[in-house]
Write a protein that holds these residues in place. Structure first.
Motif, short mmCIF file in Angstrom:
data_model
loop_
_atom_site.label_atom_id
_atom_site.label_comp_id
_atom_site.label_asym_id
_atom_site.label_seq_id
_atom_site.Cartn_x
_atom_site.Cartn_y
_atom_site.Cartn_z
N ILE A 118 0.89 -1.17 0.00
CA ILE A 118 0.00 0.00 0.00
C ILE A 118 0.92 1.21 0.00
N ALA A 119 1.01 1.89 -1.15
CA ALA A 119 2.08 2.86 -1.37
C ALA A 119 1.57 4.27 -1.55
N ASN A 120 2.33 5.21 -0.98
CA ASN A 120 2.07 6.63 -1.18
C ASN A 120 2.99 7.20 -2.26
N VAL A 121 4.21 6.68 -2.34
CA VAL A 121 5.16 7.05 -3.39
C VAL A 121 5.70 5.77 -4.00
N GLY A 122 6.47 5.90 -5.08
CA GLY A 122 6.73 4.74 -5.91
C GLY A 122 8.06 4.05 -5.80
N ARG A 123 9.03 4.58 -5.04
CA ARG A 123 10.37 4.00 -5.06
C ARG A 123 10.58 2.99 -3.94
N LEU A 124 11.34 1.92 -4.28
CA LEU A 124 11.75 0.93 -3.31
C LEU A 124 13.19 1.21 -2.89
N GLN A 125 13.78 0.28 -2.15
CA GLN A 125 15.18 0.43 -1.75
C GLN A 125 16.06 0.57 -2.99
N GLY A 126 17.11 1.39 -2.87
CA GLY A 126 18.02 1.60 -3.98
C GLY A 126 17.49 2.56 -5.02
N GLY A 127 16.33 3.18 -4.75
CA GLY A 127 15.77 4.12 -5.70
C GLY A 127 15.01 3.48 -6.84
N VAL A 128 14.77 2.17 -6.78
CA VAL A 128 14.03 1.48 -7.84
C VAL A 128 12.58 1.95 -7.83
N ARG A 129 12.10 2.41 -8.97
CA ARG A 129 10.74 2.96 -9.05
C ARG A 129 9.77 1.87 -9.49
N LEU A 130 8.97 1.37 -8.56
CA LEU A 130 8.01 0.31 -8.85
C LEU A 130 6.71 0.87 -9.41
N LEU A 131 6.24 1.98 -8.85
CA LEU A 131 4.92 2.53 -9.21
C LEU A 131 5.11 3.91 -9.86
N GLU A 132 5.12 3.92 -11.18
CA GLU A 132 5.42 5.14 -11.91
C GLU A 132 4.38 6.23 -11.68
N ALA A 133 3.12 5.83 -11.50
CA ALA A 133 2.05 6.81 -11.43
C ALA A 133 1.72 7.26 -10.01
N ALA A 134 2.43 6.73 -9.01
CA ALA A 134 2.11 7.09 -7.62
C ALA A 134 2.33 8.57 -7.39
N ASP A 135 1.33 9.23 -6.81
CA ASP A 135 1.38 10.67 -6.53
C ASP A 135 1.20 10.84 -5.02
N PRO A 136 2.19 11.41 -4.33
CA PRO A 136 2.12 11.49 -2.87
C PRO A 136 1.20 12.58 -2.34
#
Length: 325
Positions: free
Chosen positions: A200-218
Motif C-alpha cells: 500500500i504505497a504513497n510514493v513509488g520508489r523501493l530500496q536503492g531508488g528502484v521505481r516500482l509505481l510510476e504513477a504514484a502521486d504522494p
C-alpha cells in the motif's frame, strides 16, 4: 506555512545514536552547516529503544521547533512522521540508516550534505500520509514477501554493503508459497488473490531508488495498492526486468487505488511500515490522511518526482560546508 521554507526561528534534530558512528562529529557538521546558512543552532533529542522518536519529535514541537530533522533509519523517520502529521512543523531527512525508504524517494541515499541542503534551500511540499493502527507512514506499508525480506536482511550486511543487502534477504523467500489474501478498497467488492506480497504505497520508489509505481502521486489523496503475484523464478526475473526498464506493463503486478485499504490473509504474515517491521498479523488496514505532512524536498518542490535535483542540492551543500557560500 508557505510553499517555500524560510529560515526557521527554531529547529530540532531527532537522532538515533545507534545509527551514527561518530555522533559528536555528526552534531558538529550539522550545527556548523546550518549556522553558515543563517539557521539557529538546533536542539538535539536522542531516541531510545523504548521511544524511537515520536516522543522526542512531540517534545520538539511543544518547545517551538518549526523544522524537525529526523536522523536515523526507517523507524526514526516513521516515528517523527507520526508526531508531525497534522501539524505545521516541517520534516527534513538526514539519512543515517542503511536503507531509509523516504530518503530513497527524495534521492538522498545516505548523503548528509543532500539532506542538509534540501532543508536549507527551502523546498516544501505537503504530502499525504498513510495511517495504520497508531502509526503514520509516508512511503508504503506491506504484508508478505517485502516484510519477510526485511526480516531476513542482516544488519551487519546492511552496514557493510548498503541497500544491496536486501537482495540477499529477498533471495531467501523467492520460492515461498503465495498468500491467499482478500483486498478491499474503499469498501468496494473484495478482491481475492494468491499473492506473494501486497504493498500500500504513497510514493513509488523501493530500496536503492528502484521505481516500482510510476504513477504514484504522494499528494492526490489516494494510495496505490500493488499486488505482486509471481509464481516462478522466471516470473520474478521478468518482473524485475520490466521494473528496471520502466515498462508500462509489469508482469504479475496489479495496481489499484483508493483512500481506505484492508488486506486480510488466511495465515499470519510479516508486516512492515516504511521499511520498519511491525508485529506480524493476518490483517493490514490503512487509510490516507490527505496532505497531512510538510516535507522538505529538493527544488522545484512541485516536481512530480520528489528526488528531482537531489544531486545538485548535494553539490551546493558541500560547497557551503567547505566555503560557507
Amino acid at each position: 506555512m508557505p510553499t517555500e521554507l524560510n529560515v526557521p526561528a527554531a529547529c530540532a534534530v531527532v537522532v538515533n545514536p545507534a545509527k551514527v558512528p561518530d555522533l559528536d562529529g555528526f552534531r558538529q557538521t550539522v550545527t556548523e552547516t546550518l549556522a553558515k546558512a543563517g539557521w539557529p543552532a538546533p536542539v538535539w533529542y536522542e531516541t531510545t529503544p523504548e521511544d524511537p522518536g515520536r516522543g522526542q519529535a512531540t517534545q520538539a514541537i511543544e518547545e517551538g521547533a518549526e523544522v524537525v530533522f529526523a536522523a536515523g533509519g526507517d523507524g526514526t523517520v516513521m516515528a517523527c512522521i507520526t508526531a508531525l502529521a497534522g501539524t505545521d512543523v516541517a520534516l527534513a531527512i538526514l539519512p543515517a540508516g542503511t536503507g531509509n525508504l523516504l530518503a530513497a524517494n527524495l534521492g538522498l541515499s545516505t548523503d548528509l550534505a543532500a539532506g542538509l541542503g534540501t532543508a536549507i534551500e527551502g523546498g516544501l511540499r505537503r504530502l499525504d500520509v498513510g495511517r495504520c493502527e497508531d502509526a503514520c507512514f509516508a512511503v508504503m506499508a506491506g504484508l508478505g514477501f517485502d516484510a519477510k525480506m526485511l526480516d531476513s536482511t542482516s544488519e551487519t550486511t546492511k552496514k557493510r554493503i548498503g541497500w544491496p543487502a536486501y537482495i540477499i534477504g529477498a533471495a531467501k523467500h523467492l520460492r515461498d508459497r503465495p498468500m491467499r489474501v482478500t483486498v478491499t478498497i474503499d469498501g468496494g467488492r473484495p478482491l481475492h488473490r494468491r499473492a506473494k506480497t501486497v504493498l500500500i504505497a504513497n510514493v513509488g520508489r523501493l530500496q536503492g531508488g528502484v521505481r516500482l509505481l510510476e504513477a504514484a502521486d504522494p499528494a492526490d489523496g489516494k494510495l496505490d495498492v500493488a499486488v505482486l503475484s509471481p509464481r516462478t523464478l522466471r516470473q520474478w526475473a521478468a518482473m524485475a526486468w520490466a521494473v528496471a526498464r520502466r515498462h508500462d506493463r509489469v508482469p504479475a503486478l496489479e495496481v489499484f487505488r483508493g483512500a481506505r485499504v484492508t488486506i486480510e490473509s488466511r495465515r499470519t504474515e510479516q508486516r512492515q511500515l516504511d521499511g520498519d517491521l511491525i508485529a506480524p498479523g493476518r490483517r493490514l488496514e490503512v487509510e490516507v490522511l490527505p496532505k497531512a505532512l510538510w516535507l522538505c524536498v529538493p527544488q522545484p518542490a512541485d516536481h512530480p518526482d520528489l528526488a528531482n535535483d537531489a544531486d545538485a542540492v548535494a553539490d551546493r551543500a558541500k560547497r557551503l560546508m567547505k566555503t560557507g557560500q
